[in-house]
Design an enzyme around this catalytic site. Structure first.
Site, PDB file in Angstrom:
ATOM      1  N   GLU A 150     -74.158  31.943 -55.675  1.00  0.00           N
ATOM      2  CA  GLU A 150     -74.024  31.396 -54.274  1.00  0.00           C
ATOM      3  C   GLU A 150     -72.799  32.693 -53.719  1.00  0.00           C
ATOM      4  O   GLU A 150     -71.470  33.068 -53.074  1.00  0.00           O
ATOM      5  CB  GLU A 150     -72.647  30.133 -53.796  1.00  0.00           C
ATOM      6  CG  GLU A 150     -73.852  28.796 -54.108  1.00  0.00           C
ATOM      7  CD  GLU A 150     -72.846  27.122 -53.735  1.00  0.00           C
ATOM      8  OE1 GLU A 150     -71.536  27.899 -53.495  1.00  0.00           O
ATOM      9  OE2 GLU A 150     -73.960  26.526 -54.353  1.00  0.00           O
TER      10      GLU A 150
ATOM     11  N   ASN B 169     -78.664  31.624 -58.709  1.00  0.00           N
ATOM     12  CA  ASN B 169     -78.462  31.466 -58.072  1.00  0.00           C
ATOM     13  C   ASN B 169     -78.048  31.255 -57.040  1.00  0.00           C
ATOM     14  O   ASN B 169     -77.051  31.459 -56.621  1.00  0.00           O
ATOM     15  CB  ASN B 169     -78.413  30.451 -59.019  1.00  0.00           C
ATOM     16  CG  ASN B 169     -78.648  29.016 -58.877  1.00  0.00           C
ATOM     17  OD1 ASN B 169     -79.660  28.071 -59.027  1.00  0.00           O
ATOM     18  ND2 ASN B 169     -77.502  27.670 -59.195  1.00  0.00           N
TER      19      ASN B 169
ATOM     20  N   HIS C  17     -81.034  22.468 -52.124  1.00  0.00           N
ATOM     21  CA  HIS C  17     -80.790  20.963 -51.421  1.00  0.00           C
ATOM     22  C   HIS C  17     -81.280  20.784 -49.953  1.00  0.00           C
ATOM     23  O   HIS C  17     -79.943  21.016 -49.210  1.00  0.00           O
ATOM     24  CB  HIS C  17     -79.852  20.376 -51.757  1.00  0.00           C
ATOM     25  CG  HIS C  17     -78.511  20.975 -53.120  1.00  0.00           C
ATOM     26  ND1 HIS C  17     -78.735  20.172 -53.744  1.00  0.00           N
ATOM     27  CD2 HIS C  17     -77.846  22.277 -53.185  1.00  0.00           C
ATOM     28  CE1 HIS C  17     -78.098  20.414 -55.135  1.00  0.00           C
ATOM     29  NE2 HIS C  17     -77.821  21.667 -54.610  1.00  0.00           N
TER      30      HIS C  17
ATOM     31  N   GLU D 122     -81.675  23.501 -57.934  1.00  0.00           N
ATOM     32  CA  GLU D 122     -81.016  21.961 -58.089  1.00  0.00           C
ATOM     33  C   GLU D 122     -81.686  20.714 -56.673  1.00  0.00           C
ATOM     34  O   GLU D 122     -80.918  21.060 -56.270  1.00  0.00           O
ATOM     35  CB  GLU D 122     -80.128  22.557 -57.537  1.00  0.00           C
ATOM     36  CG  GLU D 122     -78.809  23.691 -58.876  1.00  0.00           C
ATOM     37  CD  GLU D 122     -77.605  23.790 -57.636  1.00  0.00           C
ATOM     38  OE1 GLU D 122     -77.363  23.468 -57.381  1.00  0.00           O
ATOM     39  OE2 GLU D 122     -76.950  24.885 -58.469  1.00  0.00           O
TER      40      GLU D 122
ATOM     41  N   ASP E  30     -82.503  18.256 -54.827  1.00  0.00           N
ATOM     42  CA  ASP E  30     -82.303  16.822 -53.566  1.00  0.00           C
ATOM     43  C   ASP E  30     -83.349  16.789 -52.240  1.00  0.00           C
ATOM     44  O   ASP E  30     -82.795  17.864 -51.883  1.00  0.00           O
ATOM     45  CB  ASP E  30     -81.202  15.961 -54.546  1.00  0.00           C
ATOM     46  CG  ASP E  30     -79.888  16.781 -53.718  1.00  0.00           C
ATOM     47  OD1 ASP E  30     -80.179  17.706 -53.233  1.00  0.00           O
ATOM     48  OD2 ASP E  30     -78.821  17.046 -54.216  1.00  0.00           O
TER      49      ASP E  30
HETATM   50  C1  XIL Z   1     -71.980  19.773 -57.015  1.00  0.00           C
HETATM   51  C2  XIL Z   1     -71.935  18.398 -58.233  1.00  0.00           C
HETATM   52  O1  XIL Z   1     -72.719  18.149 -58.188  1.00  0.00           O
HETATM   53  C3  XIL Z   1     -71.610  18.107 -58.017  1.00  0.00           C
HETATM   54  O2  XIL Z   1     -71.000  16.916 -59.047  1.00  0.00           O
HETATM   55  C4  XIL Z   1     -69.600  18.341 -58.226  1.00  0.00           C
HETATM   56  O3  XIL Z   1     -67.899  17.989 -57.211  1.00  0.00           O
HETATM   57  C5  XIL Z   1     -69.453  19.861 -56.897  1.00  0.00           C
HETATM   58  O4  XIL Z   1     -70.845  20.227 -57.530  1.00  0.00           O
HETATM   59  N1  XIL Z   1     -73.852  24.089 -55.682  1.00  0.00           N
HETATM   60  C6  XIL Z   1     -74.299  24.092 -56.616  1.00  0.00           C
HETATM   61  C7  XIL Z   1     -73.896  22.753 -58.066  1.00  0.00           C
HETATM   62  O5  XIL Z   1     -74.396  25.285 -58.028  1.00  0.00           O
HETATM   63  O6  XIL Z   1     -73.137  23.401 -59.165  1.00  0.00           O
HETATM   64  C8  XIL Z   1     -72.825  22.070 -56.684  1.00  0.00           C
HETATM   65  O7  XIL Z   1     -72.478  20.718 -58.252  1.00  0.00           O
HETATM   66  C9  XIL Z   1     -73.758  20.900 -55.738  1.00  0.00           C
HETATM   67  C10 XIL Z   1     -74.203  22.742 -55.195  1.00  0.00           C
END
Ligand code: XIL
Length: 369
Positions: A149, A190, A244, A274, A276
């Site tokens: 990020e 990422n 996400h 990631e 979801d």
């Molecule tokens: C999130 C985790 O899922 C949580 O448990 C934590 O509190 C915060 O981070 N982008 C990312 C991940 O790259 O590392 C993040 O994970 C979600 C957003």
């Protein structure tokens, strides 16, 4: 985005002939790795959780265990227990591990972020960190999110302790340090919210809306950053698209395919890193079916792009997901329910994988064998 078809849970669950019965087996046949973000305590204490991870997935990602605040909580003494436990679980069960994440603007421990450091001091700290962690797991972790990020929502660089201390050269440098630490590991950049890179038909949102333009700008800025890094000979093997997503802000299948093709054209491997799909509460059966279709479309987009090698779900079940903890009105984002029962999304992904070569035998290199 996705039009809800007249599909029911029963039709998703219907068994077919010669069908694989785990996500892992169905994905592996297509040259796709399927992974999940995991927690070390759950792996050791929750036997049902561990069994599903072992049976359904080919790869795992430490959700939090390998972030800077977990590895260096108090001072420069490392706390490797949780990452060690995840790596040991993977070894016992023949799973691969993707490392997450060496450099990020979040989850930096206070003892680091509260102290002003010169560019030289901050570089030394970060370089040592990358080298220590990558060397320790050289045999067990074959790919890493080196940088997470770094691009801001508007397209510039994201504010961060590393940017402030070192300047923008921290970006190419962290990849060079990573390559020096491990010459064979695959190095990934990422990023979130980069699934829409072009102005093609978005069904739920007008192409001119502010949010839509913001998403396109961010994806384009990321593309330009990576192109520049590669032109300058910076070692970079792949891009992770976090994904996400929510039904309202989901790229269309067409948009996502184009975006993956665009990043692949840089010569990069692709991970959906990631995934979801969060739902507005209250969650209804209709929303769960729409969620199932969205999951399937993301799988279809990845399967359509030969360089898309891996899809990772962010959290095993709705009881282990970060979504309701962080977002007040969102929930039920994963593919297993809180009681670890399979959700419509699970069955829909399995069906998509199992039927891929029936539908694409002629045009998909994944169906060559
Ligand atoms: C999130 C985790 O899922 C949580 O448990 C934590 O509190 C915060 O981070 N982008 C990312 C991940 O790259 O590392 C993040 O994970 C979600 C957003």
């Amino acid at each position: 985005m996705v039009i809800l078809q007249a599909c029911s849970l029963r039709s998703l669950q219907a068994p077919g002939s010669n069908r694989e019965t785990s996500l892992k087996a169905a994905a592996e046949k297509l040259g796709l790795s399927i992974g999940v973000a995991v927690d070390a305590t759950q792996l050791s204490k929750n036997s049902r959780y561990a069994r599903i991870v072992r049976e359904e997935f080919s790869s795992i990602v430490p959700e939090n265990a390998s972030k800077l605040d977990a590895l260096l909580p108090k001072d420069s003494t490392y706390s490797f227990d949780q990452t060690d436990a995840i790596v040991a679980f993977a070894r016992e069960n023949k799973l691969s591990v993707h490392g997450h994440t060496l450099v990020w603007h979040r989850q930096i421990p206070n003892w680091i972020s509260a102290k002003k450091r010169s560019s030289q001091e901050a570089s030394k700290l970060l370089r040592n960190h990358i080298s220590t962690v990558m060397s320790r797991y050289a045999k067990d972790i074959g790919s890493w999110d080196v940088l997470n990020e770094a691009v801001a929502a508007r397209g510039g660089l994201h504010k961060s302790y590393w940017l402030e201390s070192i300047g923008s050269s921290y970006i190419p440098n962290v990849f060079r340090w990573a390559r020096n630490a491990n010459s064979t590991a695959k190095l990934y950049y990422n990023e979130n919210d980069i699934g829409i890179s072009s102005r093609v038909g978005s069904k739920n949102e007008s192409n001119s809306s502010h949010n839509y333009r913001r998403l396109v700008n961010k994806s384009e800025a990321t593309y330009r950053l990576l192109k520049k890094l590669l032109a300058n000979g910076v070692p970079l093997d792949g891009i992770g698209l976090q994904m996400h997503i929510r039904p309202r802000y989901t790229p269309s299948l067409e948009q996502l395919k184009l975006t993956l093709k665009r990043f692949a054209s840089l010569g990069l491997d692709i991970r959906i890193s990631e995934l979801d799909v969060s739902l507005d509460i209250p969650v209804t059966e209709e929303k769960l079916l729409l969620q199932a279709e969205i999951y399937s479309e993301v799988f279809e987009a990845c399967l359509s792009e030969p360089r898309c090698k891996s899809i990772n779900i962010w959290g095993l079940s709705d009881a282990h997901s970060w979504v309701p903890v962080v977002f007040k009105n969102l929930d039920k984002a994963t593919i297993f329910a809180a009681d670890l029962q399979k959700k419509p999304a699970y069955f829909s992904i399995l069906k998509t994988l199992n039927e891929w070569c029936q539908k694409h035998a002629a045009d998909s290199p994944r169906c060559a064998n």
